[in-house]
Design a protein around this motif. Sequence first.
Motif, short mmCIF file in Angstrom:
data_model
loop_
_atom_site.label_atom_id
_atom_site.label_comp_id
_atom_site.label_asym_id
_atom_site.label_seq_id
_atom_site.Cartn_x
_atom_site.Cartn_y
_atom_site.Cartn_z
N SER A 19 0.47 -0.95 -0.09
CA SER A 19 0.06 0.10 0.06
C SER A 19 1.08 0.83 -0.01
N GLU A 20 1.89 1.38 0.72
CA GLU A 20 2.62 2.55 1.70
C GLU A 20 3.40 2.97 -0.25
N MET A 21 4.10 1.52 -0.93
CA MET A 21 4.51 1.40 -2.38
C MET A 21 4.17 1.79 -3.17
N ALA A 22 2.30 1.80 -3.49
CA ALA A 22 1.54 2.14 -4.79
C ALA A 22 1.18 3.63 -4.48
N GLU A 23 1.48 4.28 -3.04
CA GLU A 23 0.48 5.37 -2.83
C GLU A 23 1.92 6.10 -3.05
N ARG A 24 2.86 5.70 -3.13
CA ARG A 24 4.40 6.58 -3.31
C ARG A 24 4.55 6.69 -4.70
N LYS A 25 4.16 5.32 -6.00
CA LYS A 25 4.28 5.55 -7.10
C LYS A 25 3.31 6.55 -7.24
N LEU A 26 2.32 6.40 -6.94
CA LEU A 26 1.33 7.75 -7.41
C LEU A 26 1.34 8.89 -7.33
N ARG A 27 2.25 9.12 -6.37
CA ARG A 27 2.88 10.38 -5.59
C ARG A 27 3.59 10.87 -6.81
N GLU A 28 4.38 10.43 -7.06
CA GLU A 28 5.38 10.61 -8.57
C GLU A 28 5.11 10.19 -9.44
N LEU A 29 3.80 9.59 -9.84
CA LEU A 29 3.23 9.83 -10.99
C LEU A 29 2.42 11.74 -11.01
N VAL A 30 1.70 11.77 -9.94
CA VAL A 30 1.01 12.97 -10.51
C VAL A 30 2.05 13.84 -10.66
N ALA A 31 3.08 13.92 -9.44
CA ALA A 31 3.82 14.76 -9.46
C ALA A 31 4.78 15.00 -11.23
#
Length: 221
Positions: A19-31
Amino acid sequence: MSYSFKSHRAESPTSRQESEMAERKLRELVAAGNIGDPVERLRLLCLSRGATGILHLGRILRLMDNHGSRNLSRREFLHGLKEVGLELSEDETKEVFHRFDTNGDGSVNIDEFLLSIRPPLSDSRLTIIDKAFCKMDHTGDGLITMDHLKHFYNVKASPRYQAGEDSEESILLKFLANFEKDTERDGKVTKEEFLNYYSAISASIDNDCYFDLMMRQFYKL
């Protein structure tokens, strides 16, 4: 461009890390927005959806393969990327296709493409994933059935089962759902699908020993 995070995770010792990995990757994607390497954006998009993101990408691309050749034309390939949610400019479209049309024959090989998108796996992790798959693949044809997963996947190793938070049947059904969706049921799991799933799980775990222990517990290796 807007993205949302939808969890399709199996209950496992890695659920929090995943879950933490997925949310981190989502933030990177949005950025990243619409800039940067489009292939890296696709990888982030898949990983932001958890362990099933790359698995889903593989399914979409195989659906585009009308002839069963494992090779996609430019139209099929780009339609598959659009279906999975990747938005590309005209220049990026040309760049991505030509990058993976390695022999210049006007097609992209699905297996080679997925290998490039999948997070890298160390030799030790590849070995333990291979052992788990081979334990179930009695015929050696690179396919296991859902019944094999039911028989070999050790639900009792789940912390949620041990804590009495979820039943054995519920945990098993959630795990199996990662490999077969309601609209895509064939009763079989390929080695590619198994690797795609555990490559994303692997990306959420830093420690090789922990990953090895997790696989051994869940598949009684």
